[in-house]
Scaffold this active site. Structure first.
Site, mmCIF file in Angstrom:
data_model
loop_
_atom_site.group_PDB
_atom_site.id
_atom_site.type_symbol
_atom_site.label_atom_id
_atom_site.label_comp_id
_atom_site.label_asym_id
_atom_site.label_seq_id
_atom_site.Cartn_x
_atom_site.Cartn_y
_atom_site.Cartn_z
ATOM 1 N N HIS A 63 0.820 -1.217 0.000
ATOM 2 C CA HIS A 63 0.000 0.000 0.000
ATOM 3 C C HIS A 63 0.856 1.272 0.000
ATOM 4 C CE1 HIS A 63 0.035 -1.484 4.261
ATOM 5 N NE2 HIS A 63 0.540 -0.280 4.453
ATOM 6 N N HIS A 93 7.668 7.136 4.124
ATOM 7 C CA HIS A 93 6.877 6.529 3.050
ATOM 8 C C HIS A 93 6.129 7.641 2.325
ATOM 9 C CE1 HIS A 93 4.009 6.794 6.377
ATOM 10 N NE2 HIS A 93 3.159 7.065 5.408
ATOM 11 N N HIS A 95 2.548 8.981 -0.181
ATOM 12 C CA HIS A 95 1.176 8.792 -0.660
ATOM 13 C C HIS A 95 1.045 9.577 -1.957
ATOM 14 C CE1 HIS A 95 -0.237 7.144 3.225
ATOM 15 N NE2 HIS A 95 0.674 7.960 3.721
ATOM 16 N N GLU A 105 -2.432 13.934 1.350
ATOM 17 C CA GLU A 105 -3.490 13.523 2.281
ATOM 18 C C GLU A 105 -4.031 14.744 3.027
ATOM 19 O OE1 GLU A 105 -1.996 9.998 4.474
ATOM 20 O OE2 GLU A 105 -3.254 8.982 3.039
ATOM 21 N N THR A 228 -3.010 7.341 8.989
ATOM 22 C CA THR A 228 -3.968 7.531 7.887
ATOM 23 C C THR A 228 -4.188 6.220 7.130
ATOM 24 O OG1 THR A 228 -2.279 8.052 6.221
ATOM 25 C CG2 THR A 228 -3.156 9.904 7.543
HETATM 26 N N1 LIG Z 1 0.302 7.427 6.826
HETATM 27 S S1 LIG Z 1 0.898 7.458 8.325
HETATM 28 O O1 LIG Z 1 2.002 8.383 8.400
HETATM 29 O O2 LIG Z 1 -0.179 7.712 9.239
HETATM 30 C C1 LIG Z 1 1.587 5.890 8.727
HETATM 31 C C2 LIG Z 1 2.301 5.784 9.909
HETATM 32 C C3 LIG Z 1 2.848 4.550 10.231
HETATM 33 F F1 LIG Z 1 3.523 4.442 11.369
HETATM 34 C C4 LIG Z 1 2.706 3.451 9.393
HETATM 35 C C5 LIG Z 1 2.007 3.608 8.217
HETATM 36 F F2 LIG Z 1 1.870 2.542 7.384
HETATM 37 C C6 LIG Z 1 1.433 4.825 7.869
HETATM 38 ZN ZN LIG Z 2 1.498 8.148 5.494
#
Ligand SMILES: NS(=O)(=O)c1cc(F)cc(F)c1
Ligand SMILES: [Zn+2]
Length: 290
Positions: A63, A93, A95, A105, A228
């Protein structure tokens, strides 16, 4: 059972069926309404301090794509700002949206940083002055993507997994990526995506300091929210940087060429992986400008 994702049949509108906290009181992302943000003079600058040797591996978890860091000791940490104590870097990471979507986001004043090319869409450049008033000037913009830098409270908890269950357990810094020049620092990541196209694949990735992906200004908004992505745990202190970094459409296309399926399965592309803004439910957002 629902294997959550971002398609019509398993996307954000379905997540509450398996993760009821999706309708909780501190869900993320949100639409940051800058005029309602309240200036808090007690908030200090944030101070990221990362060691490039902490970077270990880049992976595709189906994802998103993430770079994972060695968090066995306080080698790469974030302190300051709204944070009480030392938060240890765990992973970064991204999005993104498909070509016709916005991928960021968090939104700012309703701007999903839509996918229009710069100049096509009026964007408000938001200047929050040191005494908290917000001035607005129009610029062209267009971010289709966001970078999240994830940290956990190593002063109070003994692991990321434990911290992720605590209200002050995580701190995530969000950086908007805006369509424009190709980003030479991001190239280090986009050039490795070919090696991890299928879900579950990973590749060595070291000697990388994620500060190289941060904008000049560390002005930010901060509020209390959640992951998220499922399990949507309400354990995140969000730090949303105001200034975006650039990404070119060729780099963005490489993210969309990742697969949400494993090797040997019928390929499906990870064309988008963002959750839309969630209700604020009375939360306060604090702008911080230096
Ligand atoms: N998108 S996010 O930053 O809330 C997030 C945080 C996390 F620790 C792990 C994830 F896969 C996604
Ligand atoms: Zn994230």
């Amino acid at each position: 059972t629902l294997h959550w994702g971002y398609d019509e049949h398993n996307g954000p509108s379905h997540w509450k069926e398996v993760f009821p906290v999706a309708n909780g009181d501190r869900q993320s992302p949100i639409d940051i309404k800058t005029t309602e943000a309240k200036y808090d003079p007690s908030l200090r600058p944030i101070s990221p301090n990362y060691d490039p040797t902490s970077a270990k591996v880049i992976l595709n978890n189906g994802h998103s794509t993430s770079v994972e860091f060695d968090d066995a000791e306080n080698k790469s940490v974030l302190i300051g700002g709204p944070l009480a104590g030392t938060y240890r870097l765990r992973q970064i990471h991204f999005h993104w949206g498909s070509s016709d979507d916005a991928g960021s986001e968090h939104a700012v004043d309703g701007m999903k940083y839509a996918a229009e090319e710069p100049g096509e869409m009026e964007c408000k450049e938001l200047i929050v002055t040191s005494h908290g008033e917000t001035k607005v000037s129009s610029t062209s913009c267009g971010a289709q993507e966001v970078l999240h830098v994830v940290h956990w409270n190593a002063d109070r908890y003994s692991s990321f997994v434990e911290a992720a269950r605590q209200p002050d357990g995580l701190a995530v810094m969000a950086v908007f990526l805006k369509i424009g020049e190709c980003n030479p620092q991001l190239k280090k990541i986009t050039d490795r995506l070919d090696a991890i196209r299928a879900k579950g694949k990973r590749a060595l990735f070291t000697n990388f300091d994620p500060s190289c992906l941060l904008p000049r200004s560390l002005d930010y908004w901060t509020y209390f929210g959640s992951l998220t992505v499922p399990p949507l745990l309400e354990s995140v202190v969000w730090i949303v940087l105001r200034e975006p970094i650039s990404v070119c459409s060729e780099q963005l296309a490489k993210f969309r060429s990742l697969l949400c399926t494993g090797e040997g399965e019928a390929a499906c592309y990870l064309l988008r992986n963002y959750r839309p803004p969630q209700p604020l439910k009375g939360r306060e957002i604090n702008p911080v400008v230096w």
